[in-house]
Design a protein around this motif. Sequence first.
Motif, mmCIF file in Angstrom:
data_model
loop_
_atom_site.group_PDB
_atom_site.id
_atom_site.type_symbol
_atom_site.label_atom_id
_atom_site.label_comp_id
_atom_site.label_asym_id
_atom_site.label_seq_id
_atom_site.Cartn_x
_atom_site.Cartn_y
_atom_site.Cartn_z
ATOM 1 N N MET A 142 0.816 -1.207 0.000
ATOM 2 C CA MET A 142 0.000 0.000 0.000
ATOM 3 C C MET A 142 0.852 1.262 0.000
ATOM 4 O O MET A 142 0.442 2.295 -0.545
ATOM 5 N N LYS A 146 0.258 3.900 -2.952
ATOM 6 C CA LYS A 146 -0.054 5.304 -2.677
ATOM 7 C C LYS A 146 0.947 6.231 -3.361
ATOM 8 O O LYS A 146 0.579 7.293 -3.863
ATOM 9 N N GLN A 160 -10.032 12.782 -5.739
ATOM 10 C CA GLN A 160 -11.106 11.790 -5.706
ATOM 11 C C GLN A 160 -10.691 10.501 -6.407
ATOM 12 O O GLN A 160 -10.908 9.398 -5.889
ATOM 13 N N ARG A 162 -7.626 9.478 -6.964
ATOM 14 C CA ARG A 162 -6.515 8.891 -6.204
ATOM 15 C C ARG A 162 -7.052 8.084 -5.024
ATOM 16 O O ARG A 162 -6.653 6.939 -4.803
ATOM 17 N N LEU A 163 -7.965 8.669 -4.268
ATOM 18 C CA LEU A 163 -8.516 7.989 -3.095
ATOM 19 C C LEU A 163 -9.341 6.775 -3.489
ATOM 20 O O LEU A 163 -9.307 5.744 -2.807
ATOM 21 N N LEU A 164 -10.070 6.887 -4.594
ATOM 22 C CA LEU A 164 -10.882 5.764 -5.056
ATOM 23 C C LEU A 164 -10.006 4.552 -5.355
ATOM 24 O O LEU A 164 -10.299 3.433 -4.917
ATOM 25 N N VAL A 166 -6.877 3.994 -4.326
ATOM 26 C CA VAL A 166 -6.175 3.550 -3.119
ATOM 27 C C VAL A 166 -7.105 2.708 -2.247
ATOM 28 O O VAL A 166 -6.711 1.648 -1.739
ATOM 29 N N ASN A 167 -8.351 3.143 -2.092
ATOM 30 C CA ASN A 167 -9.299 2.385 -1.269
ATOM 31 C C ASN A 167 -9.613 1.027 -1.877
ATOM 32 O O ASN A 167 -9.776 0.036 -1.162
ATOM 33 N N GLU A 168 -9.706 0.960 -3.213
ATOM 34 C CA GLU A 168 -9.932 -0.332 -3.866
ATOM 35 C C GLU A 168 -8.710 -1.234 -3.727
ATOM 36 O O GLU A 168 -8.829 -2.441 -3.535
ATOM 37 N N LYS A 170 -6.708 -1.473 -1.338
ATOM 38 C CA LYS A 170 -6.615 -2.032 0.018
ATOM 39 C C LYS A 170 -7.224 -3.425 0.096
ATOM 40 O O LYS A 170 -6.918 -4.196 1.010
ATOM 41 N N LYS A 171 -8.076 -3.759 -0.872
ATOM 42 C CA LYS A 171 -8.722 -5.071 -0.877
ATOM 43 C C LYS A 171 -7.806 -6.156 -1.437
ATOM 44 O O LYS A 171 -8.121 -7.348 -1.348
#
Length: 259
Positions: A142, A146, A160, A162-164, A166-168, A170-171
């Motif tokens: 991660m 990032k 938005q 970038r965060l989308l 990064v959050n995906e 994480k799975k």
Amino acid sequence: MINYSLYHHPESKEWVTFVHGAGGSSSIWFKQVREFRKHFNVLLLDLRGHGNSKPVLKDAFNSKYTFDSITDDIVKVIDKECIKKSHFVGISLGTILIRNLAEKYPGRVRSMIMGGAIMKLNFRSQVLIKLGVVFKSVVPYMMLYKLFAFIIMPKKNHKQSRLLFVNEAKKLYQKEFVRWFRLTSEINPLLRFFRAKDIKIPTLYVMGQEDYLFLPSVEKVVNSHQLSQLYVVENSGHVVNVEQPEIFNKETIAFINQS
């Protein structure tokens, strides 16, 4: 088989298949689905190891992913659903998979829409990948992801997207990330081949004006490939479908209707 979702249109015979990028999932198309469903049949995919396509036992013993094997995952789905031909919409690394599918199975592709297309790695992106190769097994994935996301999407208006991603990401599992990262070893010769060969399938490149890593090479490709067009979206970075969805939807739906 990888996870996928279908949305059937009551009248249209046209299919549109969406292919996300590395670290994402089919959820990144949330700003497209509603509009596309008004016009076409829609197929959303989660690439292996992403979204709800969880790693399976056979992959635990197969550390090497290839662009061909991941492309064949997509073909198995469209075969299962008896989709003879589809328009394909991709973002980032998903555009490489679509172009590879068109090379292997040209009769299955009506048109290609390439958002944030990767057609060449410039010096900065090659350095980035080499750093990733060195540190992929010792640094938490991660942290690397990032860093990559920030370099590719550095501006405030890219936050938005970038965060989308990064959050995906994480799975994903560390091992899954490493498997996908190994794809970089075959990316340069593949992209060189794609740039050299005009496949003669209607193609629309939708690129952000601020996609400084990848836009210059796409401009060159469009100038040399006969059925290719380029639409540059102002005030947008790499992930154009998230940052400027209204423009993305309008231009891509119009292109499909003309193809």
